[in-house]
Design an enzyme around this catalytic site. Sequence first.
Site, PDB file in Angstrom:
ATOM      1  N   HIS A 209     -60.278  38.062  64.254  1.00 14.02           N
ATOM      2  CA  HIS A 209     -60.331  39.372  63.597  1.00 14.02           C
ATOM      3  C   HIS A 209     -58.934  39.993  63.573  1.00 14.02           C
ATOM      4  O   HIS A 209     -58.582  40.782  64.469  1.00 14.02           O
ATOM      5  CB  HIS A 209     -61.310  40.299  64.331  1.00 14.02           C
ATOM      6  CG  HIS A 209     -62.741  39.930  64.154  1.00 14.02           C
ATOM      7  ND1 HIS A 209     -63.549  40.498  63.182  1.00 14.02           N
ATOM      8  CD2 HIS A 209     -63.523  39.028  64.810  1.00 14.02           C
ATOM      9  CE1 HIS A 209     -64.762  39.973  63.262  1.00 14.02           C
ATOM     10  NE2 HIS A 209     -64.773  39.084  64.237  1.00 14.02           N
TER      11      HIS A 209
ATOM     12  N   CYS B 198     -63.962  35.801  59.973  1.00 15.71           N
ATOM     13  CA  CYS B 198     -65.093  35.461  60.836  1.00 15.71           C
ATOM     14  C   CYS B 198     -66.262  34.929  59.994  1.00 15.71           C
ATOM     15  O   CYS B 198     -66.193  33.826  59.468  1.00 15.71           O
ATOM     16  CB  CYS B 198     -65.497  36.648  61.691  1.00 15.71           C
ATOM     17  SG  CYS B 198     -66.532  36.207  63.118  1.00 15.71           S
TER      18      CYS B 198
ATOM     19  N   GLU C 234     -57.757  42.343  61.870  1.00 11.53           N
ATOM     20  CA  GLU C 234     -57.718  43.798  61.664  1.00 11.53           C
ATOM     21  C   GLU C 234     -57.570  44.558  62.972  1.00 11.53           C
ATOM     22  O   GLU C 234     -57.099  45.699  62.991  1.00 11.53           O
ATOM     23  CB  GLU C 234     -58.977  44.274  60.937  1.00 11.53           C
ATOM     24  CG  GLU C 234     -60.281  44.089  61.682  1.00 11.53           C
ATOM     25  CD  GLU C 234     -60.944  42.742  61.402  1.00 11.53           C
ATOM     26  OE1 GLU C 234     -62.135  42.585  61.733  1.00 11.53           O
ATOM     27  OE2 GLU C 234     -60.265  41.851  60.855  1.00 11.53           O
TER      28      GLU C 234
END
Length: 429
Positions: free
Chosen positions: A400, A273, A402
């Site tokens: 993202h 990001c 994660e």
Amino acid sequence: IELGGTIGDIEGMPFVEAFRQFARTVGADNFCCVHVSLVPKPKATGEHKTKPTQVSVKELRALGLSPDLIVCRSEVPFSDEVREKISNYCHVNPSQVICLSDQSSIYRVPLELEKQGLVDFFCTKFGISNPKQQTVSKTTIPAIITPKSSRPRDFQQKWRRLAERFDNTNKTVSIALVGKYTKLEDSYASVIKALQHSALAINRKLAIHYIEGSDLEEEAKVGEPGRYYDAWQSLVRADGILVPGGFGDRGVEGKILAIRYARENRKPFLGVCLGYQCAVLELARNVLGEKGAESQEVNRDTPAPFIVEMPEHHGGDLGGTMRVGRRETRFTAQGGVTWQLYKRADRIYERHRHRYEVNPAMVPRLEAAGLAFVGRDTTGERMEIAELRDHPYFVGVQFHPEYTSRPLKPSPVYHGLLLASAGKLKSYL
């Protein structure tokens, strides 16, 4: 529903009444109350104390809820005598008292709960088939959707191997996390978990060097020289560098300096990001020579806007102006490291959370400088994945990853960062 806490905490909790009414509405066969309680073992007496559990269960019952399971947290396992005592005074069967003592890792907890019969209990409680005993007739179900009876056992074996890897791994891989809120580790909880998942997948212990982006800047060298040199020393010593997402301009220049170090010294790097956007700015400034390259998030009137606000959004009110949720990304080029990490898929789906993105007008110049935008959205206008071809591992993603990382299925780009940091990426690919 889990209810935990110390004596007296239950009073004044409106959701307890909501649970009581919900349990009455759906019926006992559709509701399970798991009461988590501490069973301390004071050093002075050397005996487990069950009184806190007895009192808290009594308070819970006074509010209209009865525990179906009592999970007792303890530093060390307690005896069957203690279990019988809790069972007797709390009016539950001994099999409904679970001793969850401290484990060598959190990955041991599901194994311990399964060992004490939680799967059997829930199957009986809710009247569902026990996956450990389930058999499937392949003649009555199409092969394409036939569940394999071995899947639960396979999963348990994989999870057990995961827990054993965590306990027995000795080698370490270190990652420098250059962020803005590094003093509060919970700010990067998802990022840290994704790194841990990936480290376990390559049989490594994870060591994270938390670095404030602002500590890498020249201003810190003058005002806080100790912090400045410590930050750079941590960055240089790390095996890989991660710049996660974030908002605002604080620490951005330090992040760009860290990315420049990773690019020029061929150190594995992942930007997520804002970290990805900083990588674009670093390349624009130091390779293209655009010293004024900037993001509109920092300077809305910049003459060299390499990062721009999304066209359908407007500045001012930040409410509801973000691009969020699961979105499709299509690979526009094959052969790159990211494409291989994603198992050579044509398209992937990842979760987003941002309001600024790479300026499409600047993409040709950036690609000419060596930054390949290998993944784009369905319109082809949003740059989702970028990588340097002539670098061991230099990847930036707008989404993202994660958020979708799991212990047995780590995020591909985080996995790639850890592989490259441990010198395993080439052999893995």
